[in-house]
Design a protein around this motif. Sequence first.
Motif, short mmCIF file in Angstrom:
data_model
loop_
_atom_site.label_atom_id
_atom_site.label_comp_id
_atom_site.label_asym_id
_atom_site.label_seq_id
_atom_site.Cartn_x
_atom_site.Cartn_y
_atom_site.Cartn_z
N ALA A 128 0.85 -1.20 0.00
CA ALA A 128 0.00 0.00 0.00
C ALA A 128 0.89 1.25 0.00
O ALA A 128 2.09 1.19 0.29
CB ALA A 128 -0.93 0.00 1.20
N ASN A 129 0.27 2.39 -0.31
CA ASN A 129 1.03 3.64 -0.36
C ASN A 129 0.33 4.81 0.33
O ASN A 129 0.76 5.95 0.18
CB ASN A 129 1.34 4.02 -1.81
N ALA A 130 -0.74 4.56 1.07
CA ALA A 130 -1.45 5.64 1.76
C ALA A 130 -2.13 5.09 3.00
O ALA A 130 -2.57 3.93 3.02
CB ALA A 130 -2.47 6.31 0.84
N ILE A 131 -2.22 5.91 4.04
CA ILE A 131 -2.94 5.58 5.27
C ILE A 131 -3.90 6.71 5.57
O ILE A 131 -3.49 7.87 5.65
CB ILE A 131 -1.98 5.37 6.46
N PHE A 132 -5.17 6.36 5.74
CA PHE A 132 -6.20 7.33 6.13
C PHE A 132 -6.76 6.94 7.50
O PHE A 132 -6.57 5.82 7.97
CB PHE A 132 -7.31 7.38 5.09
N SER A 133 -7.45 7.91 8.13
CA SER A 133 -7.99 7.73 9.49
C SER A 133 -6.87 7.33 10.46
O SER A 133 -7.06 6.47 11.33
CB SER A 133 -9.11 6.69 9.50
N LEU A 134 -5.73 7.96 10.31
CA LEU A 134 -4.57 7.66 11.14
C LEU A 134 -4.78 8.22 12.55
O LEU A 134 -5.13 9.40 12.71
CB LEU A 134 -3.31 8.24 10.53
#
Length: 682
Positions: free
Chosen positions: A560-566
């Motif tokens: 993966a290349n993105a993290i949301f709701s961190l």
Amino acid sequence: MPGKIKVKVLAGRNLPVMDRASDTTDAFVEIKFGSITHKTDVCRKSLNPHWNSTEWYRFEVDESELQDEPLQLRLMDHDTYSANDAIGKVVISLAPLLAREANNAKSTATPHGGAVMSGWIPVFDTMHGIRGELNVIVKVELFSDFNKYKTSSCGVQFFHCPMIPPGYRATSIHGFVEELVVNDDPEYQWIDKIRTPRASNEARQVAFIKLSNQVQRLVGLKAAELGANAVVGYQQDFDLEGEAGVVARAIDRDRREDKCDKDRGSPRHARHESYGGREPAQASHAQNSSLNATSTPLGIHRRSSDSDLSVTPKGGSLNTSAGNVGSGGGAILRPSMNSNNLDMLEYPFLTMTEYPPGFIVHIGGTVCARSVKLADGGEGAARAAWWAELRTELRAHARALRCNAVIAYTENTAICEDVCVLSASGTAVVINLDCDFNAEPEPTSAPAVPGARSLEESECEWCSVAHVPYSPGAGPYRAELAVCGGCRRARVPTVLLATCAKPSKLVSHAKAITLTAVAARVRRAPPTSEPGARDISDQLPFLEYELHKLLLAKLRMQGANAIFSLQTQIAIGERCVMALASGTACRLAALPPPTPPRIKASENDKDALEIQKALWDSFAANRLANGFDVGVPEQSIGGALPELEGEEAPALDLCADKDACVLELDEAEDGLRWSIFDVENL
């Protein structure tokens, strides 16, 4: 706005046996609000009592007490020759009834009988849990009051949801509001040494409810002064500082909302006491141009002193309407935010995590600020100054990223003894306040031929949200940027971290996974006083670096290349300090695909080749399991994603100029075993 509370107790059921001789209970109820207490008759020898009295127990109170005090119903067992025994208690907050009745009180078209709540409510005992139920009716009636110096916020509705609630539509955003109240903790009062555990628990429970209601009332007052009628993304926290007391904090974003009529489907304004019972005039929507990458980034020129959002921003570019102030003498309605006066705000923060399409123009990245303090008592002004320092630092980080707002803003604390760690975090973005707040998400699509649109039209592409808002050579720090995988023109980060939810405009693979990273460090000083605070302050930067490094390694190994709701949290113990980060990882089409990690070692090191192959196998297996090995994601993006070619493990590349994740190898066998174990668990 003074009011009247009427309470009727109808029945009870499933009560516990309090009289062992007859296996029954002689139940009665004490109804208390403020300093006034009423009692019902005693219903003898019954575990399911019924009070047939038609009497209403009335309380006439002022506006501040109406919002701060909870309604308490204590269920008791009557004893003739000894003290009455407590069965349990019901504590009711009147905030939902007050918000509903405040709107009805302004309506003169049809008569109303007040807001009513009725039904079976569990009876809770702090020592034994649930002990039966009570059937009660609670009615609240408010008297119309046009006093502009009122101390209540009745009529301002609070929503804890991360987005605009269903059935409502937002017409404007007014500003960021925060409130902080400090009070003594009943558990540390001298009387707690002589009262029973049940009395101590109930005293603390009631104190927390009063603090919660007081903070909510003060936040509602600030919202009313700004001209808002609703608070969305409301967050409330309690900081237990031991003998120093209890700190109740609340942050939120004020909005003016319309309630949708479900029968007709047409918008109907929810009345606010500021209008004096009249329908508010519709504010004119300015059709300002959307922010784009070619325009001058906002967030450069702002005030450095005024932190009160109720102060009208300087300049004459505000969009105000003539019918905003009613004749009732209520609160003055401040102009709402737009792209012209957003720069003037001291804290342009938004607490919601989900936004309508077109609101987020560019994502700059996650910004965070932390501070270590000693909780040694004192007034709330000192603690408010602590948080103001963090917000100012966070705003400076957003400005450095050429962003004009911070969304998904949160505040957290970690307390051990008298050492307190304050954390504030959010996502720096460029936003467009002139967008349609009530627009529905549309299916994401990309142009079939990249580069066929003009530069202005390119900002409407699905990949524009991922474009960095700053120039590649003018960033605040050295960042790894790549060419956008959608438009092939703008620059995007190689990894995107955000505390908000993924914008619907961004194209990604269908599957998302949860990532969690934990880092810990041993404390080197006693956990109390100034040495403990200094030790934590020195270790926090290294702890966050380890956490960030581990999170990126796991993200890369998952393909993966993105993290949301961190979400990041700091925990303090007597012997160690821990940092925990969790979020939702996904594969964005606009960002470059991650490459497998490579090992830096000598060419003749066979163990390094074996670990390199193990890394590649684990990386390929994770991509296959997550569905990231497919060339085209769920939504069409006008071309396949660039993937690594070939299924075999690549040859060991020892070039230092390559973009690589370096694993240092130790010649010792223990180090080699640890490296293989770590690869298998990524």
